[in-house]
Scaffold this motif. Structure first.
Motif, mmCIF file in Angstrom:
data_model
loop_
_atom_site.group_PDB
_atom_site.id
_atom_site.type_symbol
_atom_site.label_atom_id
_atom_site.label_comp_id
_atom_site.label_asym_id
_atom_site.label_seq_id
_atom_site.Cartn_x
_atom_site.Cartn_y
_atom_site.Cartn_z
ATOM 1 N N GLY A 1 0.812 -1.208 0.000
ATOM 2 C CA GLY A 1 0.000 0.000 0.000
ATOM 3 C C GLY A 1 0.845 1.257 0.000
ATOM 4 O O GLY A 1 2.034 1.237 -0.309
ATOM 5 N N VAL A 2 0.212 2.366 0.370
ATOM 6 C CA VAL A 2 0.880 3.666 0.445
ATOM 7 C C VAL A 2 1.025 4.021 1.923
ATOM 8 O O VAL A 2 0.051 3.968 2.673
ATOM 9 C CB VAL A 2 0.077 4.754 -0.300
ATOM 10 N N PHE A 3 2.242 4.395 2.312
ATOM 11 C CA PHE A 3 2.544 4.694 3.701
ATOM 12 C C PHE A 3 3.178 6.065 3.817
ATOM 13 O O PHE A 3 3.907 6.509 2.923
ATOM 14 C CB PHE A 3 3.489 3.636 4.276
ATOM 15 N N VAL A 4 2.889 6.725 4.943
ATOM 16 C CA VAL A 4 3.438 8.043 5.212
ATOM 17 C C VAL A 4 4.153 7.998 6.556
ATOM 18 O O VAL A 4 3.588 7.546 7.558
ATOM 19 C CB VAL A 4 2.326 9.117 5.279
ATOM 20 N N GLY A 5 5.385 8.460 6.546
ATOM 21 C CA GLY A 5 6.166 8.552 7.776
ATOM 22 C C GLY A 5 6.764 9.943 7.894
ATOM 23 O O GLY A 5 6.677 10.747 6.966
ATOM 24 N N TRP A 6 7.349 10.230 9.028
ATOM 25 C CA TRP A 6 7.992 11.518 9.244
ATOM 26 C C TRP A 6 9.457 11.285 9.563
ATOM 27 O O TRP A 6 9.798 10.453 10.406
ATOM 28 C CB TRP A 6 7.338 12.277 10.395
ATOM 29 N N GLN A 7 10.311 11.987 8.859
ATOM 30 C CA GLN A 7 11.736 11.960 9.122
ATOM 31 C C GLN A 7 12.116 13.295 9.755
ATOM 32 O O GLN A 7 11.989 14.337 9.114
ATOM 33 C CB GLN A 7 12.534 11.770 7.816
ATOM 34 N N ALA A 8 12.525 13.259 11.019
ATOM 35 C CA ALA A 8 13.015 14.479 11.661
ATOM 36 C C ALA A 8 14.307 14.887 10.948
ATOM 37 O O ALA A 8 14.798 14.174 10.070
ATOM 38 C CB ALA A 8 13.271 14.221 13.143
ATOM 39 N N SER A 9 14.860 15.995 11.336
ATOM 40 C CA SER A 9 16.085 16.461 10.692
ATOM 41 C C SER A 9 17.188 15.417 10.833
ATOM 42 O O SER A 9 17.208 14.649 11.804
ATOM 43 C CB SER A 9 16.554 17.773 11.318
ATOM 44 N N PRO A 10 18.114 15.375 9.883
ATOM 45 C CA PRO A 10 19.233 14.431 10.001
ATOM 46 C C PRO A 10 19.987 14.583 11.323
ATOM 47 O O PRO A 10 20.414 13.604 11.919
ATOM 48 C CB PRO A 10 20.114 14.771 8.809
ATOM 49 N N ARG A 11 20.112 15.804 11.825
ATOM 50 C CA ARG A 11 20.831 16.030 13.086
ATOM 51 C C ARG A 11 20.098 15.395 14.257
ATOM 52 O O ARG A 11 20.701 14.710 15.086
ATOM 53 C CB ARG A 11 21.029 17.531 13.315
ATOM 54 N N LEU A 12 18.789 15.608 14.355
ATOM 55 C CA LEU A 12 18.031 15.021 15.457
ATOM 56 C C LEU A 12 18.063 13.502 15.374
ATOM 57 O O LEU A 12 18.226 12.819 16.389
ATOM 58 C CB LEU A 12 16.587 15.526 15.461
ATOM 59 N N ARG A 13 17.953 12.960 14.178
ATOM 60 C CA ARG A 13 18.017 11.498 14.018
ATOM 61 C C ARG A 13 19.379 10.968 14.438
ATOM 62 O O ARG A 13 19.475 9.912 15.078
ATOM 63 C CB ARG A 13 17.706 11.103 12.575
ATOM 64 N N ALA A 14 20.448 11.696 14.107
ATOM 65 C CA ALA A 14 21.800 11.270 14.492
ATOM 66 C C ALA A 14 21.953 11.271 16.016
ATOM 67 O O ALA A 14 22.538 10.343 16.591
ATOM 68 C CB ALA A 14 22.851 12.174 13.848
ATOM 69 N N CYS A 15 21.419 12.290 16.665
ATOM 70 C CA CYS A 15 21.501 12.357 18.129
ATOM 71 C C CYS A 15 20.731 11.206 18.775
ATOM 72 O O CYS A 15 21.223 10.564 19.712
ATOM 73 C CB CYS A 15 20.962 13.703 18.627
ATOM 74 N N ALA A 16 19.529 10.927 18.282
ATOM 75 C CA ALA A 16 18.725 9.833 18.833
ATOM 76 C C ALA A 16 19.400 8.491 18.574
ATOM 77 O O ALA A 16 19.438 7.623 19.459
ATOM 78 C CB ALA A 16 17.323 9.853 18.232
ATOM 79 N N SER A 17 19.957 8.328 17.398
ATOM 80 C CA SER A 17 20.642 7.086 17.054
ATOM 81 C C SER A 17 21.859 6.868 17.966
ATOM 82 O O SER A 17 22.108 5.762 18.441
ATOM 83 C CB SER A 17 21.071 7.127 15.587
ATOM 84 N N GLN A 18 22.588 7.942 18.212
ATOM 85 C CA GLN A 18 23.762 7.861 19.103
ATOM 86 C C GLN A 18 23.325 7.450 20.506
ATOM 87 O O GLN A 18 23.974 6.616 21.140
ATOM 88 C CB GLN A 18 24.490 9.210 19.133
ATOM 89 N N ALA A 19 22.232 8.004 20.989
ATOM 90 C CA ALA A 19 21.735 7.653 22.320
ATOM 91 C C ALA A 19 21.365 6.172 22.379
ATOM 92 O O ALA A 19 21.685 5.479 23.349
ATOM 93 C CB ALA A 19 20.542 8.528 22.692
ATOM 94 N N PHE A 20 20.704 5.661 21.330
ATOM 95 C CA PHE A 20 20.362 4.235 21.280
ATOM 96 C C PHE A 20 21.606 3.365 21.256
ATOM 97 O O PHE A 20 21.709 2.390 21.996
ATOM 98 C CB PHE A 20 19.499 3.919 20.048
ATOM 99 N N ARG A 21 22.543 3.717 20.391
ATOM 100 C CA ARG A 21 23.772 2.903 20.242
ATOM 101 C C ARG A 21 24.562 2.814 21.533
ATOM 102 O O ARG A 21 25.175 1.797 21.822
ATOM 103 C CB ARG A 21 24.665 3.468 19.141
ATOM 104 N N THR A 22 24.572 3.898 22.294
ATOM 105 C CA THR A 22 25.360 3.917 23.532
ATOM 106 C C THR A 22 24.554 3.478 24.750
ATOM 107 O O THR A 22 25.054 3.524 25.870
ATOM 108 C CB THR A 22 25.949 5.329 23.766
ATOM 109 N N GLY A 23 23.300 3.078 24.532
ATOM 110 C CA GLY A 23 22.479 2.572 25.622
ATOM 111 C C GLY A 23 21.906 3.643 26.527
ATOM 112 O O GLY A 23 21.443 3.332 27.625
#
Length: 158
Positions: free
Chosen positions: A57-79
């Protein structure tokens, strides 16, 4: 083996996705162009899954800014799951899904939560606006008329 929908159904899904992108852009939201790597930008991401199964089907998602995603990803990676960026990033995703759902519903689209563990915080677009219903942002007849054009044509005919 992965099976795709027929070409006609695939074209209908792509047409629906275009309408969704147009409507979200008309609302003033940044919309990622189809095929753009989301690492490069943020905004509404409209995806077509042309699989011939219940997940298509057709799906819609939201991508926050690359910077915010990088910060959240870093927090996940480091626990550091208690880092405020994790909560904030999730809150943004939820808020944007609610906003985009309201925008699309107001424009006549049928939408629901994707209800898919592989698509958290995404919407599934079930239907477009009723057939023959033009978008509210479409050019109107009075916008197409060129001032003085009728008078000029009438003068030339005399």
């Amino acid at each position: 083996m992965f099976e795709r929908v027929e070409a006609e159904e695939s074209a209908a899904l792509e047409a629906l996705a275009r309408k969704v992108r147009d409507e979200l852009a008309a609302a003033g939201l940044p919309v990622l162009p189809a095929g753009l790597n989301p690492v490069l930008s943020g905004g509404a991401e409209v995806d077509v899954d042309d699989g011939a199964d219940a997940a298509g089907g057709v799906f819609v998602g939201w991508q926050a800014s690359p910077r915010l995603r990088a910060c959240a990803s870093q927090a996940f990676r480091t626990g550091h799951l208690d880092d405020p960026v994790v909560r904030h990033s999730s809150a943004i995703g939820i808020a944007m899904m609610q906003a985009m759902s309201a925008v699309l519903a107001s424009a006549g689209f049928g939408v629901e939560d994707a209800r898919d563990e592989y698509r958290p915080h995404q919407l599934r677009v079930l239907t477009g606006p009723p057939s023959g219903q033009p978008p509210t942002w479409q050019l109107r007849d009075d916008e197409l008329a060129i001032p003085g054009r009728q008078d000029h044509a009438a003068t030339e005919a005399d």
